[in-house]
Design a protein around this motif. Sequence first.
Motif, PDB file in Angstrom:
ATOM      1  N   ARG A  31       1.040 -89.319   8.489  1.00  0.00           N
ATOM      2  CA  ARG A  31       2.321 -90.042   8.563  1.00  0.00           C
ATOM      3  C   ARG A  31       2.543 -90.692   7.478  1.00  0.00           C
ATOM      4  N   LYS A  32       1.616 -91.657   6.824  1.00  0.00           N
ATOM      5  CA  LYS A  32       1.555 -92.327   5.539  1.00  0.00           C
ATOM      6  C   LYS A  32       1.734 -91.435   4.289  1.00  0.00           C
ATOM      7  N   THR A  33       0.970 -90.343   4.272  1.00  0.00           N
ATOM      8  CA  THR A  33       0.852 -89.489   3.325  1.00  0.00           C
ATOM      9  C   THR A  33       2.103 -88.738   3.250  1.00  0.00           C
ATOM     10  N   SER A  34       2.578 -88.314   4.047  1.00  0.00           N
ATOM     11  CA  SER A  34       3.736 -87.393   4.311  1.00  0.00           C
ATOM     12  C   SER A  34       5.299 -88.146   4.479  1.00  0.00           C
ATOM     13  N   GLY A  35       5.159 -89.218   5.135  1.00  0.00           N
ATOM     14  CA  GLY A  35       6.285 -89.818   5.301  1.00  0.00           C
ATOM     15  C   GLY A  35       6.952 -89.654   6.772  1.00  0.00           C
ATOM     16  N   HIS A  36       6.177 -88.645   7.394  1.00  0.00           N
ATOM     17  CA  HIS A  36       6.566 -88.274   8.740  1.00  0.00           C
ATOM     18  C   HIS A  36       5.175 -87.831   9.444  1.00  0.00           C
ATOM     19  N   TYR A  37       5.277 -86.729  10.108  1.00  0.00           N
ATOM     20  CA  TYR A  37       4.303 -85.910  10.391  1.00  0.00           C
ATOM     21  C   TYR A  37       3.887 -84.803   9.386  1.00  0.00           C
ATOM     22  N   PHE A  38       2.648 -84.298   9.436  1.00  0.00           N
ATOM     23  CA  PHE A  38       2.229 -83.263   8.123  1.00  0.00           C
ATOM     24  C   PHE A  38       2.040 -81.891   8.958  1.00  0.00           C
ATOM     25  N   ALA A  39       2.770 -81.077   8.808  1.00  0.00           N
ATOM     26  CA  ALA A  39       2.667 -79.700   9.137  1.00  0.00           C
ATOM     27  C   ALA A  39       1.937 -78.950   8.300  1.00  0.00           C
ATOM     28  N   SER A  40       0.750 -78.224   8.592  1.00  0.00           N
ATOM     29  CA  SER A  40      -0.040 -77.366   7.796  1.00  0.00           C
ATOM     30  C   SER A  40      -0.623 -76.228   8.443  1.00  0.00           C
ATOM     31  N   THR A  41      -1.207 -75.266   7.586  1.00  0.00           N
ATOM     32  CA  THR A  41      -2.005 -74.244   7.992  1.00  0.00           C
ATOM     33  C   THR A  41      -3.183 -74.049   7.610  1.00  0.00           C
ATOM     34  N   GLU A  42      -4.295 -73.726   8.050  1.00  0.00           N
ATOM     35  CA  GLU A  42      -5.601 -73.707   7.603  1.00  0.00           C
ATOM     36  C   GLU A  42      -5.739 -72.105   6.962  1.00  0.00           C
ATOM     37  N   VAL A  43      -6.264 -72.153   5.687  1.00  0.00           N
ATOM     38  CA  VAL A  43      -6.371 -71.228   4.829  1.00  0.00           C
ATOM     39  C   VAL A  43      -7.915 -71.031   4.369  1.00  0.00           C
ATOM     40  N   ALA A  44      -8.531 -70.001   4.463  1.00  0.00           N
ATOM     41  CA  ALA A  44      -9.871 -69.708   4.098  1.00  0.00           C
ATOM     42  C   ALA A  44      -9.628 -70.144   2.485  1.00  0.00           C
ATOM     43  N   ARG A  45     -11.111 -70.451   1.945  1.00  0.00           N
ATOM     44  CA  ARG A  45     -11.071 -71.194   0.552  1.00  0.00           C
ATOM     45  C   ARG A  45     -10.879 -69.977  -0.176  1.00  0.00           C
ATOM     46  N   ASP A  46     -11.506 -68.786   0.038  1.00  0.00           N
ATOM     47  CA  ASP A  46     -11.586 -67.696  -0.898  1.00  0.00           C
ATOM     48  C   ASP A  46     -10.023 -66.914  -0.871  1.00  0.00           C
ATOM     49  N   ALA A  47      -9.159 -67.274  -0.091  1.00  0.00           N
ATOM     50  CA  ALA A  47      -7.881 -66.832   0.101  1.00  0.00           C
ATOM     51  C   ALA A  47      -6.878 -67.397  -0.715  1.00  0.00           C
ATOM     52  N   ILE A  48      -7.301 -68.650  -1.317  1.00  0.00           N
ATOM     53  CA  ILE A  48      -6.169 -69.313  -2.103  1.00  0.00           C
ATOM     54  C   ILE A  48      -6.518 -69.588  -3.460  1.00  0.00           C
ATOM     55  N   THR A  49      -5.664 -69.404  -4.377  1.00  0.00           N
ATOM     56  CA  THR A  49      -5.795 -69.483  -5.830  1.00  0.00           C
ATOM     57  C   THR A  49      -4.911 -70.820  -6.143  1.00  0.00           C
ATOM     58  N   ILE A  50      -5.132 -71.758  -6.806  1.00  0.00           N
ATOM     59  CA  ILE A  50      -4.461 -72.959  -7.392  1.00  0.00           C
ATOM     60  C   ILE A  50      -4.370 -72.825  -8.637  1.00  0.00           C
ATOM     61  N   GLU A  51      -3.254 -73.066  -9.343  1.00  0.00           N
ATOM     62  CA  GLU A  51      -3.025 -73.129 -10.871  1.00  0.00           C
ATOM     63  C   GLU A  51      -2.405 -74.426 -10.965  1.00  0.00           C
ATOM     64  N   GLY A  52      -2.498 -74.998 -12.320  1.00  0.00           N
ATOM     65  CA  GLY A  52      -2.221 -76.261 -12.526  1.00  0.00           C
ATOM     66  C   GLY A  52      -2.936 -77.407 -12.020  1.00  0.00           C
ATOM     67  N   SER A  53      -4.229 -77.206 -11.830  1.00  0.00           N
ATOM     68  CA  SER A  53      -5.170 -78.320 -11.083  1.00  0.00           C
ATOM     69  C   SER A  53      -5.243 -79.255 -12.090  1.00  0.00           C
ATOM     70  N   ASP A  54      -5.025 -79.364 -13.500  1.00  0.00           N
ATOM     71  CA  ASP A  54      -5.020 -80.392 -14.074  1.00  0.00           C
ATOM     72  C   ASP A  54      -4.201 -81.432 -13.687  1.00  0.00           C
ATOM     73  N   HIS A  55      -3.110 -81.005 -12.984  1.00  0.00           N
ATOM     74  CA  HIS A  55      -2.013 -81.875 -12.291  1.00  0.00           C
ATOM     75  C   HIS A  55      -2.374 -82.354 -10.880  1.00  0.00           C
ATOM     76  N   LEU A  56      -3.233 -81.486 -10.300  1.00  0.00           N
ATOM     77  CA  LEU A  56      -3.567 -81.873  -9.021  1.00  0.00           C
ATOM     78  C   LEU A  56      -4.465 -83.167  -8.929  1.00  0.00           C
ATOM     79  N   ARG A  57      -4.109 -84.084  -8.019  1.00  0.00           N
ATOM     80  CA  ARG A  57      -5.007 -85.166  -7.716  1.00  0.00           C
ATOM     81  C   ARG A  57      -5.521 -85.464  -6.444  1.00  0.00           C
ATOM     82  N   TRP A  58      -6.749 -85.675  -6.154  1.00  0.00           N
ATOM     83  CA  TRP A  58      -7.349 -85.875  -4.819  1.00  0.00           C
ATOM     84  C   TRP A  58      -7.689 -87.205  -4.459  1.00  0.00           C
TER      85      TRP A  58
END
Length: 126
Positions: A31-58
Amino acid sequence: MYVGSCLCGAVTFQISGELKPPDACHCTKCRKTSGHYFASTEVARDAITIEGSDHLRWYQSSEKVRRGFCGTCGASLFFDPPHKDWIAVAMGAFDSPTKTQLELHIFVADKGDYYDITDGLPQNAQ
């Protein structure tokens, strides 16, 4: 193939294969991260490609989980438990309809007092 991005477009992603039915997490951290509740789907790591990772913060939000967001626009994108074989992707970040339906509410014992959950879906206290 599913594609998505943050608000400003600096971080984009592509997912191959089908999406699992999403869940809605009502825990305090989501709730604090999203401002409400967080709706998400689980994805296998090998099924996702992320671009712009230099803008991604963890942000390491707990001992076992980090959360990914765009460092430019602040959009919450990922819930990542590195010890698992999946990463969760925010449903609001997809660029087009996903043809999925919310399946479950979790951590409803922590939900905000300003709303009710009335959709009839299963609710887990934790």
